[in-house]
Design a protein around this motif. Structure first.
Motif, short mmCIF file in Angstrom:
data_model
loop_
_atom_site.label_atom_id
_atom_site.label_comp_id
_atom_site.label_asym_id
_atom_site.label_seq_id
_atom_site.Cartn_x
_atom_site.Cartn_y
_atom_site.Cartn_z
N MET B 244 1.43 -1.37 -0.12
CA MET B 244 0.37 0.61 0.27
C MET B 244 1.06 1.47 -0.22
N ALA B 245 1.77 1.54 0.85
CA ALA B 245 2.50 1.98 1.15
C ALA B 245 3.40 2.78 -0.18
N ILE B 246 3.36 3.70 -0.61
CA ILE B 246 4.54 4.05 -1.85
C ILE B 246 5.77 3.15 -0.63
N ALA B 247 6.02 4.20 0.03
CA ALA B 247 7.67 3.95 0.89
C ALA B 247 8.06 2.58 0.82
N ASP B 248 6.99 1.66 1.26
CA ASP B 248 7.33 0.08 0.83
C ASP B 248 7.29 -0.33 -0.47
N ARG B 249 7.27 -0.38 -1.50
CA ARG B 249 7.82 -0.51 -2.36
C ARG B 249 8.89 -1.06 -2.58
N ALA B 371 -5.30 2.48 -5.36
CA ALA B 371 -3.98 3.75 -4.66
C ALA B 371 -2.77 4.15 -4.76
N ASN B 372 -3.00 3.74 -6.24
CA ASN B 372 -1.85 4.48 -7.04
C ASN B 372 -1.21 2.65 -7.64
N GLY B 373 -1.43 1.89 -7.40
CA GLY B 373 -1.11 1.08 -8.48
C GLY B 373 -0.55 -0.37 -7.29
N ALA B 374 -1.27 -0.02 -6.05
CA ALA B 374 -1.63 -1.26 -4.31
C ALA B 374 -2.24 -2.08 -5.01
N VAL B 375 -2.92 -2.40 -6.08
CA VAL B 375 -3.83 -3.43 -6.40
C VAL B 375 -4.09 -3.28 -7.93
N ALA B 376 -4.33 -4.15 -8.61
CA ALA B 376 -4.73 -3.41 -10.49
C ALA B 376 -4.94 -5.40 -10.78
#
Lengths: 384, 384
Positions: B244-249, B371-376
């Protein structure tokens, strides 16, 4: 259509979990279920939740939880059907596995309700009434149940004390369930003296909202059956709806969606009400428990309250309900509740219910309701 | 697994619909889809929605809409995956029909966003970030996209003006789509002068939230194929998640979920990126459109902005995207958007896209992000 079995279950205690957020609760339940299932390849995560957006500012729980439990990348989504969300999530996972679209599916019901109290909590819960035609005029889920109960008392000449049996049974069963929220004994005297929430629904009648998470793992029976070891199989699965607004229903004292989904599940399982050994019903209020007993065909119309009073639903009664505490005794963590029902029915069928064990339990029914019966999801589980 | 076809589509105009509530919008889209499908027996209703609880005080849309459109009693539920809710709802219906669990399934994506503005609207939209680790620190979906865009500009030496092509293409295509929210032409000059929403994402870049509903009816291809008449078939369907969090990607400039779901869908359809004739991507911001083009394999990493600038995604380009306006031009009604994408791709494959028709369009890809790509969720549709 393939047979589907429940190969792992997990649950947190139901309580006010001040130190845990949604993802922590989900992890605890999922870890247990995955450990039990002994599988390392889950294909999809189905989340049952109703109010995380309003109460935790968090949507997209599928991605959030999948990542937190170490399954980043997996297919994941949230299923919502008011308080029936847990049952609906199980149903979606069942459809995917039974149809052969995937083999190993994980369902997590999770809800975190303690963080928000007061008017904001009521506003959130009222999203499961008809917003334009009920909530806008001041109705809440409990006040709607109160009207249904009042009408039942009028039609069938029942008193407040007559309804006590539902809560007493729930608390009795919860006392020996370590995961339950309440462990106190309840008496008729205490019940009738309890402060009113929405007259005649009182504090010992309305199920307490709570935090909790419950998880199950589903798999095709053919892949998991081992010689000599029985499995818990989903023999029946069905869902149905009714009008949202109570005023729009053809009969305010008949849960049509509960009846329809039960009938479809019986047909699916090739069974009848008399074949069921125990039932986990949506006893959010006593009136909902009574109407569910009637809608599922366990008692005749207008007789459920007397049936309960005479002990018909205790652990050694004709049809035990809420065998590990039900919504009233175990607690009612919204969209997690429907998954707790399946977990508890599985405990019973496996013979793992401890002091709450129903003797010779081979067939269980679970019924998850939302919006005072506007949606109903029924499952029939068998041990074989 | 059975082949599944889309046998009916319907959509409302995307706009600020002050006189219509969720149920009214849903009815309009469903009526069109059902009329087109010509079926009188729908077995289940799958609702894609993300914010009705927060913005309309209404959950349990399955029961609500089923009743309002005259299908009381039917199985119905809501599917949520942030802004990918529409795509996720289509995927659930697809799983049920492809697996043989039901024949006729209805999907409605519906969202009503205009009724709430200001801080409450931002709070609602921010539920599709990581609440504990992003929203709590002031991040919103748009400000996260802004950080991604800023990084892209740095890594690949792109200017703000370089991103204009995405919005210009979207507006150009929306001009001749009667259902689209915007019909104004956009120029590079206007784009670079637009006020910032979250620098460098500006007013002509961030897709406008809106009200709208889109519906499709699914059925087994074998039941609906008629000699001489082609159908639009779902040849590929897949979903995936990321942190979810961009920092975690693992990489803030790579949409892993988009890539995974596209790869799975290609594999399912036995196709590759080069086989796709048009793509409806989740161009909520230019940066998301660019990263989606790269994740789906339409362009190499770091090249999507130049690809767009050189006209590669216009109606006569290499891979046309947002052919009826996309999220920027048609408008972005949250959980309805993913169903709009499928409706529009179906219009193209049937040759019903009017002035927006892509010549010889036989294969389309749709990709719904949350969510900015957290799910697709990716679908591949073919006309055959």
């Amino acid at each position: 259509m393939r047979d589907v079995s429940i190969i792992g279950i997990g649950q947190t205690h139901v309580n006010e979990h001040w130190n845990a957020s949604l993802r922590h609760l989900a992890l605890e339940a999922i870890s247990s279920a995955i450990d039990e299932a002994g599988v390392d390849h889950i294909e999809a995560l189905f989340v049952g939740n109703m109010l995380a957006g309003e109460l935790s500012g968090q949507h997209n729980l599928g991605a959030l939880i999948a990542d937190y439990v170490g399954m980043r990348g997996i297919e994941a989504l949230t299923v919502e059907a008011a308080a029936g969300s847990g049952g609906a999530a199980v149903r979606q996972a069942y459809l995917a596995v039974a149809g052969g679209m995937m083999d190993y599916a994980l369902v997590i019901g999770v809800e975190k309700m303690s963080d928000v109290v007061g008017p904001a909590a009521i506003t959130a819960q009222t999203t499961s009434t008809d917003s334009d035609y009920e909530a806008a005029h001041g109705l809440t889920p409990v006040s709607i149940a109160a009207m249904m109960m009042r009408r039942y008392m009028h039609e069938y000449d029942a008193s407040l004390a007559d309804f006590a049996a539902f809560s007493i049974n729930a608390h009795q069963n919860a006392r020996t369930n370590p995961h339950a929220m309440f462990h106190n004994k309840l008496t008729v005297e205490a019940f009738v003296k309890a402060p009113m929430v929405s007259d005649p629904v009182n504090l010992f009648d309305a199920a307490a909202t709570a935090d909790g998470a419950a998880a199950i793992v589903l798999a095709p029976t053919e892949l998991v059956r081992q010689p000599g070891n029985g499995t818990v199989r989903i023999a029946g699965s069905a869902a149905a709806t009714d009008a949202m607004a109570i005023a729009d229903r053809s009969d305010p004292l008949w849960l049509t969606a509960a009846e329809l989904s039960a009938k479809r599940a019986y047909q699916h399982a090739d069974m009848m009400a008399k074949d069921i050994h125990l039932a986990e019903l949506h006893d959010e209020t006593a009136i909902l428990a009574a109407l569910s007993l009637e809608a599922c065909g366990f008692t005749e119309r207008g007789t459920a309250v007397n049936f309960a009073k005479s002990g018909g639903m205790t652990r050694d009664g004709e049809i035990p309900i809420g065998t590990l505490g039900g919504l009233k005794g175990r607690g009612h963590p919204g969209g997690a509740t429907g998954v707790y029902q399946i977990v508890e029915a599985t405990q019973q069928l496996r013979g793992q219910a401890g002091p709450n064990q129903i003797a010779n339990a081979q067939v269980a029914l679970t019924q998850s309701l939302g919006a005072n019966g506007a949606v109903a999801i029924t499952h029939i589980l068998v041990h074989e």
